[in-house]
Structures are given as C-alpha cells and as structure tokens.
Design an enzyme around this catalytic site. Structure first.
Site, short mmCIF file in Angstrom:
data_model
loop_
_atom_site.label_atom_id
_atom_site.label_comp_id
_atom_site.label_asym_id
_atom_site.label_seq_id
_atom_site.Cartn_x
_atom_site.Cartn_y
_atom_site.Cartn_z
N HIS A 1 -2.33 -5.34 0.73
CA HIS A 1 -3.54 -6.06 0.34
C HIS A 1 -3.11 -7.47 -0.06
O HIS A 1 -2.08 -7.65 -0.71
CB HIS A 1 -4.21 -5.39 -0.88
CG HIS A 1 -5.22 -6.28 -1.53
ND1 HIS A 1 -6.53 -6.33 -1.12
CD2 HIS A 1 -5.10 -7.20 -2.53
CE1 HIS A 1 -7.18 -7.24 -1.84
NE2 HIS A 1 -6.33 -7.77 -2.72
N ASN B 1 -2.91 -0.73 6.51
CA ASN B 1 -2.39 -1.98 7.07
C ASN B 1 -1.35 -2.64 6.17
O ASN B 1 -1.25 -3.85 6.07
CB ASN B 1 -3.56 -2.92 7.38
CG ASN B 1 -4.45 -3.15 6.18
OD1 ASN B 1 -4.15 -2.68 5.08
ND2 ASN B 1 -5.53 -3.88 6.37
N LYS C 1 0.82 -1.21 0.00
CA LYS C 1 0.00 0.00 0.00
C LYS C 1 0.86 1.27 0.00
O LYS C 1 2.03 1.23 0.40
CB LYS C 1 -0.96 -0.05 1.19
CG LYS C 1 -1.96 -1.22 1.08
CD LYS C 1 -3.06 -1.17 2.13
CE LYS C 1 -4.08 -2.29 1.88
NZ LYS C 1 -5.24 -2.23 2.79
P1 ADP Z 1 -8.56 -7.52 4.07
O1 ADP Z 1 -7.67 -6.49 3.41
O2 ADP Z 1 -7.95 -8.06 5.34
O3 ADP Z 1 -9.03 -8.59 3.13
P2 ADP Z 1 -11.20 -6.33 3.80
O4 ADP Z 1 -11.27 -7.00 2.46
O5 ADP Z 1 -12.33 -6.53 4.74
O6 ADP Z 1 -9.87 -6.73 4.58
O7 ADP Z 1 -11.04 -4.76 3.60
C1 ADP Z 1 -10.25 -4.24 2.56
C2 ADP Z 1 -9.44 -3.08 3.11
O8 ADP Z 1 -10.33 -2.05 3.54
C3 ADP Z 1 -8.59 -3.39 4.34
O9 ADP Z 1 -7.34 -3.97 4.05
C4 ADP Z 1 -8.44 -2.00 4.95
O10 ADP Z 1 -7.47 -1.22 4.27
C5 ADP Z 1 -9.81 -1.40 4.68
N1 ADP Z 1 -10.71 -1.64 5.83
C6 ADP Z 1 -11.40 -2.77 6.12
N2 ADP Z 1 -12.10 -2.65 7.27
C7 ADP Z 1 -11.86 -1.40 7.71
C8 ADP Z 1 -12.29 -0.66 8.86
N3 ADP Z 1 -13.08 -1.19 9.78
N4 ADP Z 1 -11.83 0.61 9.00
C9 ADP Z 1 -11.01 1.17 8.08
N5 ADP Z 1 -10.56 0.52 6.98
C10 ADP Z 1 -10.98 -0.74 6.79
MG MG Z 2 -10.24 -8.50 1.40
#
Ligand code: ADP
Ligand code: MG
Length: 141
Positions: free
Chosen positions: A117, A114, A11
């Site tokens: 991705h 975070n 990211k």
């Molecule tokens: P992951 O990346 O772990 O698969 P998701 O697909 O649920 O998680 O979400 C995609 C991205 O959206 C996350 O990596 C994060 O950057 C953002 N995101 C998800 N949930 C939240 C949240 N509660 N608050 C802020 N950003 C979020």
């Molecule tokens: Mg995801």
C-alpha cells in the site's frame, strides 16, 4: 513537511513470502529515508477503519480480510515529493498493468495482493502516518 512524507505498508502475502528486505532495499535505493517502522498484525476493525474510503466497494471486504490475514510492515518514508515518488516506484494497482521495475510488477500477485500500500495524496499520507505513528515514533535526521 507533509509533502515530503508518505506511508508504505508491505502487505501480508509479501511479508509471508519473505520479501520485506528486498522491497525495503528498493525503497532505500530510490532515495527514501525510513523515519518510522513497525511490524504488526492488524485487526479487521483497524484495517476497516484504515480503508474506510473504500467502504461499500465490492473489493472492500476481501481487502480488509487480506490485510488482516498476517503481519504487515509499516513505514513512514521521507523524500522530496514523497507521495508521488513512491506511487511511481510502486506502480499501478494492477500488477499486470504496472510498469516493469516497479514494486507491484515484481512482487504483486493480483490486483488485491499487490505487494504494498502507498498513500495516494498528501492529505491521505498525513492521515495514514498519524493513524499508525505518534510524533515521538518519527525520527528526524
Ligand atoms: P491503490 O492501492 O493503488 O491506491 P485503491 O486505493 O484503489 O488502489 O485500492 C486499495 C486496495 O484495494 C488496492 O491496493 C488493492 O489491494 C485493492 N483493490 C483495489 N481495486 C481492486 C479490484 N478491482 N479488485 C480487487 N482488489 C482491489
Ligand atoms: Mg489508494
């Protein structure tokens, strides 16, 4: 073959903080092979399309803004059970909850920023690899 391929995106905040090399090192150390890679800045339109499954969720707009705020490094990775193995190395979406030693625990700043991705299933992995790379851009060894 699909089950052995996944997509990672480093990211913008992590690229900006010069963490690309150390994150790629962790990935390679964990036994993944990089079979395609590029560094680009995504438009918000491209990012919105990539994350369309999250459209309507409260975090969608800020997510799109963050992901198009600077260059990202995108890579197709190959390994047996690539999707689940990478998710394990990447850790929980929330860096505070992520296991010690995971990429998000080490480099994540917040649930949004975070660090990386990672595709969350084989079907999504296939779609996401095709979203960024043509067959000609993926190398087999
Ligand atoms: P992951 O990346 O772990 O698969 P998701 O697909 O649920 O998680 O979400 C995609 C991205 O959206 C996350 O990596 C994060 O950057 C953002 N995101 C998800 N949930 C939240 C949240 N509660 N608050 C802020 N950003 C979020
Ligand atoms: Mg995801």
């Amino acid at each position: 073959m699909t089950a052995n391929k996944t997509l990672i995106i480093i990211k913008p905040h992590a690229v900006r903080d010069n963490k690309t090399g150390v994150i790629l090192s962790m990935i390679i150390e964990a036994g993944f092979r990089i079979i395609a890679m590029k560094m680009i800045r995504l438009t918000s339109c491209q990012t919105g399309e990539f994350y369309k499954e999250h459209k309507g969720k409260y975090f969608y707009e800020p997510l799109v803004k963050m992901m198009s705020s600077g260059p990202v490094v995108i890579s197709v990775l190959e390994k047996e059970n690539a999707v689940s193995e990478l998710r394990r190395l990447v850790g929980n979406t929330d860096p505070e909850v992520a296991e010690p030693g995971t990429i998000r625990k080490i480099f994540g700043l917040s649930t949004r920023e975070n660090a990386v991705h990672a595709s969350d299933g084989n079907q999504n992995a296939s779609r996401e690899c095709t979203f960024f790379f043509s067959e000609l851009e993926e190398f087999k060894y």
